[in-house]
Design an enzyme around this catalytic site. Structure first.
Site, mmCIF file in Angstrom:
data_model
loop_
_atom_site.group_PDB
_atom_site.id
_atom_site.type_symbol
_atom_site.label_atom_id
_atom_site.label_comp_id
_atom_site.label_asym_id
_atom_site.label_seq_id
_atom_site.Cartn_x
_atom_site.Cartn_y
_atom_site.Cartn_z
ATOM 1 N N CYS A 21 0.848 -1.191 0.000
ATOM 2 C CA CYS A 21 0.000 0.000 0.000
ATOM 3 C C CYS A 21 0.883 1.240 0.000
ATOM 4 C CB CYS A 21 -0.932 0.015 1.215
ATOM 5 S SG CYS A 21 -0.053 0.068 2.792
ATOM 6 N N CYS A 24 2.904 1.758 3.010
ATOM 7 C CA CYS A 24 4.138 0.970 3.032
ATOM 8 C C CYS A 24 5.263 1.754 2.358
ATOM 9 C CB CYS A 24 3.937 -0.362 2.319
ATOM 10 S SG CYS A 24 2.766 -1.475 3.129
ATOM 11 N N ASP A 431 -5.928 10.184 -31.054
ATOM 12 C CA ASP A 431 -5.046 9.936 -32.191
ATOM 13 C C ASP A 431 -5.939 9.800 -33.430
ATOM 14 O OD1 ASP A 431 -2.683 9.057 -33.652
ATOM 15 O OD2 ASP A 431 -3.606 7.079 -33.589
ATOM 16 N N ASP A 629 -3.762 4.016 -30.491
ATOM 17 C CA ASP A 629 -3.725 2.599 -30.855
ATOM 18 C C ASP A 629 -2.343 2.118 -31.266
ATOM 19 O OD1 ASP A 629 -3.628 3.974 -33.355
ATOM 20 O OD2 ASP A 629 -4.212 2.109 -34.351
ATOM 21 N N ASP A 633 1.909 6.133 -29.875
ATOM 22 C CA ASP A 633 1.063 6.794 -28.865
ATOM 23 C C ASP A 633 1.454 6.420 -27.437
ATOM 24 O OD1 ASP A 633 -0.604 7.916 -30.897
ATOM 25 O OD2 ASP A 633 -1.633 5.994 -31.082
#
Length: 741
Positions: A21, A24, A431, A629, A633
């Site tokens: 976490c 931590c 995009d 995609d 990118d």
């Protein structure tokens, strides 16, 4: 500080294991900073790494490792194979959590049944005791170890509250199992709370399992990016070919690239002619022609021709290496949504412990005849009712349902952070190629100026011999026509112009307008007007002619997706600023933007340009979503607050992105943001009820109403209330299943 002292200070980055976490990560950071000899340190929870600047004369790597082990964590300090060892540790941790979850769940079922439905059956208590002991101290033993190590250093986290609530409930249950007369003599029932203890362990283990499952895949995107670079390459030394490892290449080497090879480093073409698939860099589907003087980049893929080029950037200086580093940097800057809950738990734990102690003290002062008994029961009831289950389940249950709802609607969602940020998004970047458009060039217009039926067959067989990428689109279009088999007598490809072929002693030409002009062909006004109209719409026009005139023109474009315009309109109606970024030409980009209704357009962009534009919007206070995609990118996706990949895109984009739209249908994009809104609303409701439950329940458990009404909450009722609080959170999350997006 002297120059000698400055020279001694070194900086070391190393993987951390055992963190579960954000609290931590804070604990690791403070431990490193407090170690003698360490000047500064910080921890990146997202990448599970830490860095420290220290004087090696005062503290060694072994000392840092020992300090971390003292508070329940560990570090991988070996110089070799660090990444592999970190991955092995993550896998081992995941398998351990999975084993603990399965074991505790199996043993908790009979204990729960005995505690809830056969609570008065004495034998059931003796069966529940050993089963509960195994769940708590074997499958849930790490909670107690973690709490103990935190306590040794004056710290507390979720482990502390889990260990206290389950440990005290278990201890009281053992006492009541063997000495029930202690309570019976005082007119009270001797209840046991084994089921409350084991259910807490099982639920918290489930949450940790889900966390670890997500962590095991965090580095896969970077591995695939690194995999784009070949391990060996061919260099030309005194005219002869020699294969060498990628690590041995140096600037200035002459490198040979054969058909199908991945380009190993960045450089400039010296000789040869080919087309190179640069979609991972530019995002454009059409391979780029490479002649002498053209730039080539590592990780791109050569097509059919061969060429040689001179290495100019190698190793960490290549564009691909830059992308890898920037993706790593952007991914590491993210903070998990659970951070808020961990911070609250850090305050919640000592507060609850303090209330339990205060409750016992006040009962001793004001409790009267049964102050010891009632004070002890009230203190225990406070700890039992303040179990973190509802708080711990508030986020994961809503996320689980939200993710499931997304999957039903063709959306894969990776984590809670992306859903939280999507809810806050006010700027979205799309995009062009493969996101707004289909990502495949195809024929969108064709016009024939001759009715001769054999012409389509002639064009088909000419294009079947061409290596030009756009020839594939023409072939696909003509396959549906009735074609006859013919034999082309000669074929010649002219770089940058087109092709020339002979059939039945007649010359035919296919290519661009400049190629037609060189043949001094007759060009009608109709041809010019039509071609100009198509080009204004972002289409590439291919001309087909014989020795006298132009026979046909064909418009090729990357088709805009069917629902693109409506989806973008819906995003704008949600108050989002919509931007389109592309590596394509300005004219083509603007034509696409005009069709779908986007006003903000940027063209001719490299991957780093897209990422820089995301940073620019973030600097203005925008919460930015990026939809893409391609590999090109990936930098921008990693940098964005919300990263969304199209399902038919590259593996890299999908791995970097926190959301993936299956099937690449833009219609699901507005739905993703609506799903985020519904899910975050559910999380907020869950957290509200979890806190209200504690705000009301803890004072009742402490005996606040006893002086006025004589009401004292029984620990068993507290256990039931705790269970109900968890159930209510789950039921509230499940409401999302029936909602429409």
């Amino acid at each position: 500080m002297t120059e000698k002292a400055e020279a001694q200070i070194i900086k070391k980055t190393f993987p951390i294991t055992g963190m579960s976490c954000a609290a931590c990560a804070s604990s690791v950071g403070s431990t490193l900073k407090s170690t003698k000899g360490v000047q500064d340190a910080d921890v990146n929870f997202a990448t599970h790494t830490a860095w420290a600047t220290f004087n090696p004369d005062e503290v060694s790597l072994a000392d840092l490792k020992s300090a971390l082990q003292g508070v329940g964590y560990d570090a991988i300090m070996e110089e070799d194979n660090v990444a592999e060892k970190q991955e092995e540790a993550q896998i081992a941790q995941f398998l351990e959590v999975k084993r603990s979850l399965i074991g505790s769940a199996i043993l908790s079922i009979p204990v729960f049944i005995f505690g809830m439905f056969f609570m008065s059956w004495e034998i059931g208590q003796y069966i529940s005791l050993p089963l509960s002991a195994v769940v708590l101290f074997y499958f849930g033993g790490h909670f107690f170890k973690g709490a103990w190590k935190q306590a040794q250093h004056g710290k507390a986290n979720m482990d502390t509250l889990v260990a206290l609530s389950t440990g005290i409930a278990f201890a009281l249950s053992i006492f009541n199992t063997f000495y029930p007369e202690f309570w019976l003599q005082r007119g009270l029932e001797a209840h046991v709370y084994y089921e409350a203890a084991v259910v807490i362990i099982t639920f918290i283990s489930l949450g940790k399992y889900l966390e670890e499952k997500a962590k095991t895949n965090t580095s896969s995107a970077l591995k695939k990016l690194i995999g784009l670079q070949p391990k060996t390459l061919i260099v030309l030394i005194n005219g002869s070919e020699e294969e060498i490892p990628i690590g041995s290449v140096k600037v200035g080497y002459e490198i040979l690239v054969k058909p199908g090879d991945k380009i190993p480093v960045d450089g400039t073409v010296e000789s040869g002619d080919s087309y190179v698939n640069e979609s991972m860099i530019t995002g454009e589907p059409v391979p780029a022609q490479k002649l002498a003087g053209a730039k080539v980049f590592a990780g791109t893929i050569n097509q059919k021709g061969s060429f040689t080029f001179k290495a100019e950037k190698v190793g960490g200086d290549t564009l691909l290496a830059s992308i890898i580093e920037r993706v790593k940097e952007a991914q590491g800057s993210k903070a998990p949504v659970q951070k808020l809950v961990d911070k609250i738990a850090g305050i919640f734990v000592p507060t609850v412990i303090g209330i339990a102690i205060l409750t016992f003290v006040l009962w001793q002062i004001f409790g009267g005849e049964n102050s010891l008994t009632q004070g002890m029961l009230s203190a225990i009831t406070v700890l039992v009712i303040a179990c973190p289950c509802a708080l711990g389940l508030a986020t994961p249950t809503a996320i689980m349902v939200g993710v499931g709802k997304g999957a039903e609607n063709n959306m894969l969602i990776r984590d809670a952070e992306s859903l939280e940020k999507a809810y806050q998004t006010n700027a979205i970047i799309l995009d062009k190629t493969g996101t707004i458009t289909e990502g495949q060039p195809s024929v969108v217009n064709e016009k024939w100026f001759s009715e001769e039926t054999s012409l389509k067959s002639i064009l088909f067989h000419i294009e079947s011999k061409s290596e030009h990428p756009l020839a594939e689109a023409v072939l696909k279009q003509l396959k549906s026509a009735e074609l006859s088999k013919i034999s082309i007598q000669s074929f010649e490809s002219i770089s940058g112009r087109g092709v020339k072929a002979k059939y039945d002693d007649q010359n035919y030409f296919v290519g661009n307008f400049a190629w037609m002009q060189e043949q001094n062909l007759k060009t009608s006004d109709e041809v010019l007007i039509t071609a100009d109209e198509w080009e204004s719409k972002g289409q590439t026009v291919i001309y087909f002619a014989d020795e006298k005139q132009i026979l046909a023109i064909i418009g090729i474009a990357d088709k805009i997706k069917e629902n693109a315009k409506l989806s973008i309109e819906q995003l704008q109606n949600r108050g989002m600023e919509v931007y389109m970024l592309t590596g394509d030409a300005e004219k083509t980009a603007q034509a696409v933007a005009n069709v779908v209704g986007i006003k903000n357009v940027k063209a001719h962009l490299m991957p780093s340009d897209k990422s820089d534009f995301v940073k620019e919007l973030q600097a203005k206070g925008k919460v930015v979503a990026m939809v893409g995609d391609g590999i090109n990118d990936s930098e921008a996706l990693a940098q964005a607050d919300v990263s969304i990949a199209m399902g038919k895109g590259s593996d890299i984009a999908i791995d970097v992105a926190k959301m993936t739209l299956i099937g690449s249908d833009l219609e699901n994009l507005p739905k993703a943001f609506h799903l985020s809104q519904l899910t975050i609303r559910g999380i907020k409701q869950n957290l509200f009820w979890a806190f209200i439950y504690n705000i009301i329940g803890i004072p009742l458990a402490a005996g606040l109403l006893y002086p006025f009404t004589g009401f004292l909450l029984n620990p068993m009722i507290a256990g039931a209330a705790m269970a109900f609080s968890s159930v209510s959170v789950v039921l509230n999350s499940l409401r999302l299943k029936g909602m429409k997006l």
